[in-house]
Design a protein around this motif. Structure first.
Motif, mmCIF file in Angstrom:
data_model
loop_
_atom_site.group_PDB
_atom_site.id
_atom_site.type_symbol
_atom_site.label_atom_id
_atom_site.label_comp_id
_atom_site.label_asym_id
_atom_site.label_seq_id
_atom_site.Cartn_x
_atom_site.Cartn_y
_atom_site.Cartn_z
ATOM 1 N N MET A 1 33.911 2.772 -41.509
ATOM 2 C CA MET A 1 33.900 4.106 -40.943
ATOM 3 C C MET A 1 32.623 4.890 -41.241
ATOM 4 O O MET A 1 32.480 6.029 -40.838
ATOM 5 C CB MET A 1 35.098 4.908 -41.465
ATOM 6 C CG MET A 1 36.443 4.347 -40.991
ATOM 7 S SD MET A 1 36.609 4.347 -39.181
ATOM 8 C CE MET A 1 36.620 2.572 -38.855
ATOM 9 N N GLU A 2 31.693 4.292 -41.948
ATOM 10 C CA GLU A 2 30.442 4.975 -42.259
ATOM 11 C C GLU A 2 29.727 5.357 -40.965
ATOM 12 O O GLU A 2 29.635 4.556 -40.032
ATOM 13 C CB GLU A 2 29.550 4.049 -43.091
ATOM 14 C CG GLU A 2 28.216 4.656 -43.476
ATOM 15 C CD GLU A 2 27.356 3.680 -44.271
ATOM 16 O OE1 GLU A 2 26.136 3.846 -44.268
ATOM 17 O OE2 GLU A 2 27.930 2.759 -44.889
ATOM 18 N N PRO A 3 29.211 6.592 -40.880
ATOM 19 C CA PRO A 3 28.515 7.028 -39.660
ATOM 20 C C PRO A 3 27.378 6.079 -39.297
ATOM 21 O O PRO A 3 26.596 5.661 -40.140
ATOM 22 C CB PRO A 3 27.975 8.412 -40.048
ATOM 23 C CG PRO A 3 28.912 8.893 -41.102
ATOM 24 C CD PRO A 3 29.300 7.657 -41.890
ATOM 25 N N ARG B 1 27.656 3.015 -38.339
ATOM 26 C CA ARG B 1 27.951 1.607 -38.605
ATOM 27 C C ARG B 1 29.010 1.085 -37.639
ATOM 28 O O ARG B 1 29.886 1.813 -37.222
ATOM 29 C CB ARG B 1 28.452 1.424 -40.042
ATOM 30 C CG ARG B 1 28.768 -0.023 -40.387
ATOM 31 C CD ARG B 1 29.415 -0.121 -41.758
ATOM 32 N NE ARG B 1 28.480 0.162 -42.818
ATOM 33 C CZ ARG B 1 27.630 -0.731 -43.335
ATOM 34 N NH1 ARG B 1 27.607 -1.956 -42.846
ATOM 35 N NH2 ARG B 1 26.814 -0.409 -44.307
ATOM 36 N N LEU C 1 30.767 1.055 -32.183
ATOM 37 C CA LEU C 1 30.357 2.451 -32.076
ATOM 38 C C LEU C 1 29.597 2.762 -30.791
ATOM 39 O O LEU C 1 29.890 3.775 -30.129
ATOM 40 C CB LEU C 1 29.533 2.856 -33.300
ATOM 41 C CG LEU C 1 29.028 4.299 -33.327
ATOM 42 C CD1 LEU C 1 30.201 5.273 -33.284
ATOM 43 C CD2 LEU C 1 28.166 4.548 -34.563
ATOM 44 N N GLU D 1 30.388 5.808 -28.079
ATOM 45 C CA GLU D 1 29.376 6.852 -27.833
ATOM 46 C C GLU D 1 29.043 6.942 -26.350
ATOM 47 O O GLU D 1 28.956 8.043 -25.791
ATOM 48 C CB GLU D 1 28.118 6.554 -28.647
ATOM 49 C CG GLU D 1 28.300 6.752 -30.145
ATOM 50 C CD GLU D 1 27.060 6.395 -30.933
ATOM 51 O OE1 GLU D 1 26.869 6.946 -32.018
ATOM 52 O OE2 GLU D 1 26.272 5.523 -30.463
ATOM 53 N N ASP E 1 36.133 13.579 -32.741
ATOM 54 C CA ASP E 1 35.494 12.722 -33.725
ATOM 55 C C ASP E 1 35.706 11.262 -33.341
ATOM 56 O O ASP E 1 36.845 10.788 -33.260
ATOM 57 C CB ASP E 1 36.087 13.000 -35.107
ATOM 58 C CG ASP E 1 35.382 12.231 -36.222
ATOM 59 O OD1 ASP E 1 34.465 11.441 -35.910
ATOM 60 O OD2 ASP E 1 35.768 12.408 -37.383
ATOM 61 N N THR F 1 35.286 8.748 -35.042
ATOM 62 C CA THR F 1 35.880 7.981 -36.133
ATOM 63 C C THR F 1 37.355 7.707 -35.874
ATOM 64 O O THR F 1 37.864 6.617 -36.179
ATOM 65 C CB THR F 1 35.725 8.732 -37.468
ATOM 66 O OG1 THR F 1 34.332 8.916 -37.741
ATOM 67 C CG2 THR F 1 36.365 7.942 -38.607
ATOM 68 N N GLU F 2 38.065 8.682 -35.293
ATOM 69 C CA GLU F 2 39.494 8.493 -35.042
ATOM 70 C C GLU F 2 39.734 7.415 -33.990
ATOM 71 O O GLU F 2 40.671 6.622 -34.097
ATOM 72 C CB GLU F 2 40.129 9.821 -34.613
ATOM 73 C CG GLU F 2 40.026 10.922 -35.653
ATOM 74 C CD GLU F 2 40.554 10.484 -37.005
ATOM 75 O OE1 GLU F 2 41.646 9.876 -37.053
ATOM 76 O OE2 GLU F 2 39.882 10.739 -38.026
ATOM 77 N N ARG G 1 37.721 4.890 -33.409
ATOM 78 C CA ARG G 1 37.357 3.623 -34.030
ATOM 79 C C ARG G 1 38.444 3.150 -34.988
ATOM 80 O O ARG G 1 38.717 1.945 -35.079
ATOM 81 C CB ARG G 1 36.016 3.764 -34.742
ATOM 82 C CG ARG G 1 34.858 4.023 -33.787
ATOM 83 C CD ARG G 1 33.614 4.453 -34.538
ATOM 84 N NE ARG G 1 33.138 3.417 -35.428
ATOM 85 C CZ ARG G 1 32.367 3.656 -36.497
ATOM 86 N NH1 ARG G 1 32.038 4.895 -36.809
ATOM 87 N NH2 ARG G 1 31.957 2.669 -37.251
ATOM 88 N N LYS G 2 39.064 4.059 -35.710
ATOM 89 C CA LYS G 2 40.170 3.680 -36.595
ATOM 90 C C LYS G 2 41.282 3.002 -35.799
ATOM 91 O O LYS G 2 41.836 1.971 -36.212
ATOM 92 C CB LYS G 2 40.743 4.910 -37.297
ATOM 93 C CG LYS G 2 39.942 5.442 -38.459
ATOM 94 C CD LYS G 2 40.667 6.653 -39.045
ATOM 95 C CE LYS G 2 39.895 7.297 -40.168
ATOM 96 N NZ LYS G 2 40.587 8.521 -40.673
#
Length: 216
Positions: free
Chosen positions: A150-152, A154, A158, A162, A175, A177-178, A180-181
């Motif tokens: 989850m590192e920005p 990475r 991703l 985007e 976000d 990140t959600e 990707r999770k």
């Protein structure tokens, strides 16, 4: 079209033969000892993985194969999960491509198909499943694993998210990140339950993406 490179598969199939005779000489050369020892240890781990699967990857076996001391391994990798993570990243490097197909649904299906094929047809799937299990056996293992994925900036998935957000396929301002999770969780479920069947990719991605694209 997205594909798993045949060269990478051949590399893994012959890794034990290629590396076993080289490791001993490489760990003890002059000022480059640390760098070459690091590579020799990873070579040994990959060879053992190819020969015996994740259960063969013990620090004792790796140190013996690489002609290195166990303290050296623990200096670079505090636990087996950390070592497995680097081995998995090394196996995947340059093998799986991120497609740009103009829409997120097709891209996720193509990327997932390549990832599952890679997991099915190489030792990487078993290694990554072992990594997930091993990460639960140490206090900081889960945090290390989560931070890695989850590192920005990475993660191979991703760029797809985007681009999709820029095209308006995903809600602006949300976000990533959600998203990707959710995608990572879907893949891990299929890996750990040994359900890496291509016919399950379409329905899984469709349900996941339909939820992602809801406005509320």
């Amino acid at each position: 079209m997205l594909f798993v490179h045949q060269a990478a598969s051949r590399r893994r199939q012959t890794v034990a033969d290629q590396h076993s005779s080289q490791i001993a000489s490489r760990v003890s050369r002059g000022p480059r000892r640390s760098e070459e020892s690091h590579e020799a240890i990873l070579d040994a781990a990959e060879a053992l993985l190819s020969e015996g699967g994740p259960t063969a990857l013990t620090f004792e076996a790796i140190a013996r194969r690489a002609k290195a001391g166990k303290p050296t391994l623990y200096r670079w990798w505090p636990n087996k999960a950390a070592l497995l993570l680097e081995v998995c990243n090394r196996l995947k490097e340059g093998v799986i491509e991120t497609p740009d197909l103009g829409n997120l649904r097709d891209e996720l299906k193509a990327f997932t198909r390549a990832l599952w094929t890679f997991w099915r047809e190489t030792n990487a799937g078993a290694a990554f499943a072992a990594l997930i299990v091993e990460s639960q056996l140490s206090k900081d293992g889960p945090d290390v694993l989560a931070a890695h994925f989850m590192e920005p900036g990475r993660g191979p998935s991703l760029p797809m998210f985007e681009r999709a957000q820029a095209r308006g396929e995903l809600v602006q301002g949300r976000d990533l990140t959600e998203f990707r999770k959710a995608y990572v969780a879907m893949n891990w479920f299929h890996l750990l339950c040994r359900r890496l069947n291509d016919e399950e990719i379409g329905p899984a991605v469709d349900v996941l993406l339909d939820g992602m694209q809801r406005k509320h």
